[in-house]
Design an enzyme around this catalytic site. Structure first.
Site, PDB file in Angstrom:
ATOM      1  N   THR A  16       0.819  -1.319  -0.027  1.00  0.00           N
ATOM      2  CA  THR A  16       0.013  -0.213   0.090  1.00  0.00           C
ATOM      3  C   THR A  16       0.918   1.400  -0.101  1.00  0.00           C
ATOM      4  OG1 THR A  16      -1.632  -1.238   1.189  1.00  0.00           O
ATOM      5  CG2 THR A  16      -1.686   1.257   1.439  1.00  0.00           C
ATOM      6  N   ASP A  93       0.958  -6.859   5.232  1.00  0.00           N
ATOM      7  CA  ASP A  93       0.372  -8.249   5.551  1.00  0.00           C
ATOM      8  C   ASP A  93       1.312  -9.187   5.809  1.00  0.00           C
ATOM      9  OD1 ASP A  93      -2.080  -7.164   4.995  1.00  0.00           O
ATOM     10  OD2 ASP A  93      -2.283  -7.774   2.946  1.00  0.00           O
ATOM     11  N   THR A 168       4.258  -8.905  14.998  1.00  0.00           N
ATOM     12  CA  THR A 168       3.225  -9.538  14.349  1.00  0.00           C
ATOM     13  C   THR A 168       2.153  -8.732  14.184  1.00  0.00           C
ATOM     14  OG1 THR A 168       1.764 -11.664  14.803  1.00  0.00           O
ATOM     15  CG2 THR A 168       2.055 -10.173  16.620  1.00  0.00           C
ATOM     16  N   THR A 279       3.142 -21.006  21.106  1.00  0.00           N
ATOM     17  CA  THR A 279       1.994 -20.703  21.815  1.00  0.00           C
ATOM     18  C   THR A 279       1.239 -20.088  20.655  1.00  0.00           C
ATOM     19  OG1 THR A 279       0.717 -19.558  23.608  1.00  0.00           O
ATOM     20  CG2 THR A 279       2.667 -18.550  22.826  1.00  0.00           C
ATOM     21  N   GLN A 280      -0.380 -20.320  20.888  1.00  0.00           N
ATOM     22  CA  GLN A 280      -1.068 -19.597  19.896  1.00  0.00           C
ATOM     23  C   GLN A 280      -1.580 -18.272  20.551  1.00  0.00           C
ATOM     24  OE1 GLN A 280      -5.467 -21.554  19.844  1.00  0.00           O
ATOM     25  NE2 GLN A 280      -3.861 -23.091  19.170  1.00  0.00           N
ATOM     26  N   CYS A 281      -1.125 -18.161  21.830  1.00  0.00           N
ATOM     27  CA  CYS A 281      -1.393 -16.735  22.477  1.00  0.00           C
ATOM     28  C   CYS A 281      -0.598 -15.797  21.919  1.00  0.00           C
ATOM     29  CB  CYS A 281      -1.032 -16.638  24.164  1.00  0.00           C
ATOM     30  SG  CYS A 281      -2.046 -17.978  25.191  1.00  0.00           S
TER      31      CYS A 281
HETATM   32  N1  ASP Z   1      -2.120  -6.016   0.777  1.00  0.00           N
HETATM   33  C1  ASP Z   1      -1.113  -4.997   1.341  1.00  0.00           C
HETATM   34  C2  ASP Z   1       0.197  -5.658   1.275  1.00  0.00           C
HETATM   35  O1  ASP Z   1       0.505  -6.307   2.105  1.00  0.00           O
HETATM   36  C3  ASP Z   1      -1.461  -4.335   2.545  1.00  0.00           C
HETATM   37  C4  ASP Z   1      -0.371  -3.354   2.953  1.00  0.00           C
HETATM   38  O2  ASP Z   1       0.444  -2.893   2.156  1.00  0.00           O
HETATM   39  O3  ASP Z   1      -0.644  -2.696   4.098  1.00  0.00           O
HETATM   40  O4  ASP Z   1       0.668  -5.680   0.275  1.00  0.00           O
END
Ligand code: ASP
Length: 342
Positions: A16, A93, A168, A279-281
């Site tokens: 983005t 992402d 994360t 852990t998934q926490c």
């Molecule tokens: N879908 C986009 C990407 O990860 C979202 C972003 O850029 O924040 O490329």
């Protein structure tokens, strides 16, 4: 601390941050980073030199894979002595996966590599891209007594610099999209840049950069859920050639105590599949043996992921599996910190 005369290379991969809205059609299109100064004149107020390396085909980070990680690392390898720091513009992402992978690939790194991106395109009125970009450049340029202040792979987003392999993505729409649940901030940006020196990674002196480029992709992530069946588990561990699994367990590393479940894991280990317990926490650590529900996992030789993130665990596994080390050494190496990931 100063930034003057530092040279920073921006590596633009997509996401983005690189988009600009065409206000006539409303569509988002890729922004030409080569014309960076024209688009963001504020950059000329930074007292450092900025160059841009744009990927030929810019991507949404959902398309990221190890080949792209190698491509990013090779640009850094080639330009390592020509620049004081690097900023990687990347979609949010999968940014935590890429930052983790690069932290393991860039062995002996002693310069900053800062990943950043944004939630809104750079051309959007309310964009978070400008602040993220400008401060990331400042962080990559930051020096003290001629030496880079940050000497590791970081991730900068919404006024905070985190250790990349500790992050994360936790939110798909807030500007504060990332968190580092188990490691404190490296830098906080306010009126001044507040550097938490005690939290920065300290590489060994006089290290030489060596780039690791091999990944084992026969790996998988398995998240536990109440009601998981023997059919599913057996089918999963029968995947041809499977070499490593990141097992996302409950709480402090707990899993079902049913004999069919434990037997399936024992068989998988017997076949040479490496299994890491994470852990998934969203925060906290695996403590194998704390409850009876993790005692059997410990006894059968499952690797203790401690407080590593899933993103870091899977990328570390892909790299360690290509190092051709014995299962015992694999477990030892996985359980100790390489670049501050546990
Ligand atoms: N879908 C986009 C990407 O990860 C979202 C972003 O850029 O924040 O490329």
């Amino acid at each position: 601390m100063e930034t003057n005369n530092s040279k920073v290379l921006l590596i633009y991969t997509g996401g983005t941050i690189g988009m600009i809205k065409d206000y006539q059609t409303g569509a988002l299109r890729a922004f030409e980073f080569d014309n960076l100064y024209k688009r963001i004149p504020e950059l000329s107020h930074l007292d450092c030199q900025i160059s841009v390396h744009s990927f030929e085909k810019v991507i949404d980070s959902s398309d990221m894979n190890p080949r792209h990680w190698v491509a990013i690392a090779e640009v850094i390898e080639k330009e390592y002595t020509n620049y004081d720091g690097f900023v990687v513009l990347h979609g949010s992402d999968t940014m935590s996966y890429s930052a983790s992978a690069l932290s393991f690939m860039l062995e002996g790194l002693s310069k900053p590599v800062i990943f950043t991106g944004s939630q809104l395109p750079i051309g959007d009125l309310r964009t978070d891209a400008k602040e993220n970009l400008i401060t990331s450049i400042q962080l990559a340029a930051l020096k003290e007594e001629g030496q880079s202040v940050i000497r590791e792979v970081g991730l900068y987003f919404e006024y905070k610099l985190y250790r990349g392999n500790r992050t994360t993505k936790v939110n798909a729409e807030r500007f504060q999209a990332f968190t580092s649940p188990n490691y404190p901030l490296l830098v906080e940006s306010g009126v001044h840049l507040k550097v938490m020196k005690e939290n920065l990674f300290k590489p060994k002196p006089h290290t030489i950069l060596k780039v690791w480029k091999e990944f084992e992709q026969k790996v998988a992530i398995l998240k536990m859920f109440p009601g998981i069946t023997p059919q599913l588990l057996n089918a999963f561990f029968s995947i041809e050639g499977l070499k490593g699994v990141v097992l996302e367990t409950y709480g402090s590393g707990n899993a079902p105590t049913d004999e069919w479940f434990l037997e399936c894991l024992r068989k998988a280990i017997g076949k040479g599949i490496h299994i890491v317990n994470v852990t998934q926490c969203s925060g906290g650590s695996v403590i194998m043996g704390k409850y009876a529900a993790s005692e059997a996992l410990k006894t059968m030789g499952i690797i203790d992921g401690k407080d590593i993130t899933t993103e870091s665990a899977i990328t570390k596994m892909m790299i360690l599996l290509k190092k051709n080390i014995s299962p015992n050494l694999f477990k030892i190496k996985f359980e100790e910190s390489i670049v501050g990931e546990v």
